[in-house]
Design an enzyme around this catalytic site. Structure first.
Site, PDB file in Angstrom:
ATOM      1  N   TYR A 180       0.822  -1.210   0.000  1.00 60.87           N
ATOM      2  CA  TYR A 180       0.000   0.000   0.000  1.00 60.87           C
ATOM      3  C   TYR A 180       0.857   1.262   0.000  1.00 60.87           C
ATOM      4  O   TYR A 180       0.409   2.326   0.411  1.00 60.87           O
ATOM      5  CB  TYR A 180      -0.959  -0.015   1.192  1.00 60.87           C
ATOM      6  CG  TYR A 180      -2.261  -0.722   0.881  1.00 60.87           C
ATOM      7  CD1 TYR A 180      -3.411  -0.013   0.580  1.00 60.87           C
ATOM      8  CD2 TYR A 180      -2.319  -2.100   0.832  1.00 60.87           C
ATOM      9  CE1 TYR A 180      -4.601  -0.661   0.267  1.00 60.87           C
ATOM     10  CE2 TYR A 180      -3.495  -2.773   0.519  1.00 60.87           C
ATOM     11  CZ  TYR A 180      -4.628  -2.042   0.239  1.00 60.87           C
ATOM     12  OH  TYR A 180      -5.799  -2.695  -0.090  1.00 60.87           O
ATOM     13  N   GLY A 202     -10.335  -6.102  -3.743  1.00 57.97           N
ATOM     14  CA  GLY A 202      -9.002  -6.459  -4.214  1.00 57.97           C
ATOM     15  C   GLY A 202      -8.227  -7.260  -3.191  1.00 57.97           C
ATOM     16  O   GLY A 202      -7.494  -8.201  -3.537  1.00 57.97           O
ATOM     17  N   ASP A 203      -8.377  -6.920  -1.913  1.00 56.71           N
ATOM     18  CA  ASP A 203      -7.722  -7.689  -0.853  1.00 56.71           C
ATOM     19  C   ASP A 203      -8.313  -9.089  -0.765  1.00 56.71           C
ATOM     20  O   ASP A 203      -7.590 -10.056  -0.520  1.00 56.71           O
ATOM     21  CB  ASP A 203      -7.879  -6.968   0.487  1.00 56.71           C
ATOM     22  CG  ASP A 203      -7.243  -5.594   0.484  1.00 56.71           C
ATOM     23  OD1 ASP A 203      -6.035  -5.498   0.210  1.00 56.71           O
ATOM     24  OD2 ASP A 203      -7.959  -4.610   0.737  1.00 56.71           O
ATOM     25  N   ARG A 204      -9.642  -9.181  -0.944  1.00 58.37           N
ATOM     26  CA  ARG A 204     -10.277 -10.501  -0.918  1.00 58.37           C
ATOM     27  C   ARG A 204      -9.771 -11.352  -2.060  1.00 58.37           C
ATOM     28  O   ARG A 204      -9.500 -12.560  -1.885  1.00 58.37           O
ATOM     29  CB  ARG A 204     -11.812 -10.355  -1.013  1.00 58.37           C
ATOM     30  CG  ARG A 204     -12.544 -11.698  -0.872  1.00 58.37           C
ATOM     31  CD  ARG A 204     -12.406 -12.190   0.553  1.00 58.37           C
ATOM     32  NE  ARG A 204     -12.872 -13.554   0.746  1.00 58.37           N
ATOM     33  CZ  ARG A 204     -12.079 -14.608   0.811  1.00 58.37           C
ATOM     34  NH1 ARG A 204     -10.765 -14.475   0.621  1.00 58.37           N
ATOM     35  NH2 ARG A 204     -12.568 -15.806   1.037  1.00 58.37           N
ATOM     36  N   ALA A 215      -6.055 -12.429  -1.322  1.00 60.56           N
ATOM     37  CA  ALA A 215      -5.962 -13.418  -0.249  1.00 60.56           C
ATOM     38  C   ALA A 215      -6.424 -14.792  -0.728  1.00 60.56           C
ATOM     39  O   ALA A 215      -5.804 -15.819  -0.413  1.00 60.56           O
ATOM     40  CB  ALA A 215      -6.794 -12.968   0.953  1.00 60.56           C
TER      41      ALA A 215
END
Length: 475
Positions: A138, A254-256, A259
């Site tokens: 980030y 996007g994080d999902r 991951a």
């Protein structure tokens, strides 16, 4: 058993201030947001790590934290769910605050400019021993402090790198890089798209091919929101479409995606199947309400909070739809039930309900709620799948899951004009009736197809000699 994952990246603390915007301020043409509810959750790499842990994985998060209030709050949120390896933080942890009304973001405030100030021996050992890694960049410097160790690890183990325009390039040989379409366009060393070609599949495919070569990556998956993702190994790109059209809060999708992809690669999946699984996971996350459905109940910043997820609800998106329909002078209809093994009786009831108004919102019992009502053998179908099937019906405009035994709390947020029930309730006292009357709504009984029953279907599927004689209402 799921393979453990080490997440390396920049953690953030996210706040949502959610309320109603029903008028403009008298001193400026800006909305007045009232009835505020404050929610706090992990952000950035911390959210990606939280998703991996929620998937049942053993997770280690390597990130920079300090002694500021946001760092203390985030530490309390994460410590019960994963192993934390802390790097020194120069400054205060970054915080992001969104102000939302009716499920729609109005404003975002960014505070804190903290950056990772160096690595530690413990962090280097964790990277070297990791069976699989997710780098969530980030732009706050954490991956840069461990770059040499990450470069060595990428040669031997599955690694997903979620990049940021303000961060460094992924290390060579990384298994999968996951930029969004806008990030890929900003990072790709390619000519600008032609007029009208921005963010199209053609542009995304060209950017993905260019980035595979530019980063010396094994593959790049450009995420396309509700359209899915494009995967390239440096040649022709493969489109992985989203299984359904999701209308929830996309924050954190996007994080999902990253991951889920990292976990699947860790378990030995190829990039193609990992991206398919990641698209499915991200779509289900958005359909279930996205960031708005992540609940963290606790004290103010600095105190301990516990995290939970409503498996499949999208209350904010549904409330926003209801508000839009009311504002346009339309009629909001809601119907509810478990909808376990969707059958013709369910469909007939929902079609009739939709014909009574201008939108239909289906309120669905969560898995825990179904177990309390029907016993430990139910539900037969988990909430996420029940939501997905309901959303595929043309007559259904939105789906929201509720955790309680009855949907009064959700109905109070939706304020429908009509609450549709099967005609078998004609002889029943409905607790929802009094609630609907408080805002001028009404309960409307609709016919249902006799002889259709989830219990009967389950009995026949299990090989029972005869289904139960009692017919369940279309719920």
């Amino acid at each position: 058993m799921s393979t453990p994952v080490v997440v390396v990246g920049d953690a953030l603390l996210d706040h949502d201030l959610t309320g109603r915007a029903e008028r403009l301020a008298p001193d400026a043409p800006v909305p007045v947001v009232s009835g505020l509810h404050r929610g706090t959750r992990p952000g950035g790499a911390a959210l990606a790590a939280w998703f991996a842990a929620a998937d049942g994985r053993e997770v280690t998060l390597v990130t920079a934290l300090g002694d500021d209030p946001a760092s203390r709050s985030l530490r309390d949120l994460l410590a019960p769910r994963m192993r934390l390896i802390e790097l020194p933080l120069d400054g205060w942890l970054s915080r992001k605050t969104r102000v939302l009304a009716g499920g729609h973001p109005l404003l975002r405030l960014d505070e804190g400019d903290g950056r990772a100030a160096g690595s530690t021996p413990e962090a280097l050992r964790a990277v070297a021993a990791a069976p699989a890694l997710l780098v969530s960049d980030y732009g706050r410097g954490t991956p840069d402090t461990l770059r040499e160790a990450l470069a060595e690890a990428a040669l031997a183990r599955p690694m997903v790198w979620d990049p940021h325009p303000r961060g460094g390039a992924p290390v060579p040989s990384v298994r999968l890089v996951t930029p969004s379409a806008s990030e890929a366009r900003a990072l790709a060393p390619a000519p600008p798209p032609r007029q009208g070609d921005h963010h199209t599949l053609r542009t995304a495919a060209r950017d993905a091919r260019a980035l595979v070569r530019h980063w010396d990556a094994r593959s790049v998956a450009v995420t396309l929101g509700e359209r899915g993702a494009l995967l390239s190994h440096g040649a022709e790109a493969m489109l992985v479409p989203a299984p359904t059209r999701a209308a929830g809060d996309p924050c954190g999708a996007g994080d999902r995606f990253a991951a889920a992809a990292a976990g699947l690669l860790a378990d030995g999946e190829l990039a193609e199947s990992a991206v398919q699984g990641a698209v499915r996971a991200a779509t289900e996350y958005v359909a279930a309400g996205g960031a708005g459905a992540l609940t963290f109940a606790g004290t103010a910043e600095g105190g301990r909070e516990t995290a939970g997820r409503d498996g499949g609800s999208a209350p904010q998106a549904a409330a926003a739809l209801a508000a839009d329909v009311r504002a346009a002078g339309g009629t909001v209809v809601a119907a509810g039930g478990c909808f376990d093994l969707l059958h013709a009786g369910h469909v007939a009831l929902l079609q009739a309900a939709r014909s009574a108004g201008d939108c239909l919102i289906v309120c669905v019992n969560s898995d825990a709620s179904v177990r309390r009502r029907k016993g430990d053998t139910r539900p037969l179908v988990p909430a996420a799948d029940r939501v997905r099937v309901l959303q595929a019906l043309e007559c259904v405009d939105a789906v929201a899951v509720f955790e309680e035994d009855t949907p009064e709390r959700l109905l109070a947020a939706l304020r429908p004009h009509i609450w549709a029930k099967g005609a078998d309730y004609a002889r029943s006292d409905l607790p929802e009736s009094a609630l609907l009357e408080t805002w001028g709504g009404q309960v409307l009984l609709l016919p249902y197809l006799d002889g259709r029953s989830t219990t009967a279907l389950a009995a026949r599927a299990s090989g029972a000699e005869r289904p139960p004689a009692r017919t369940e209402p279309a719920r």
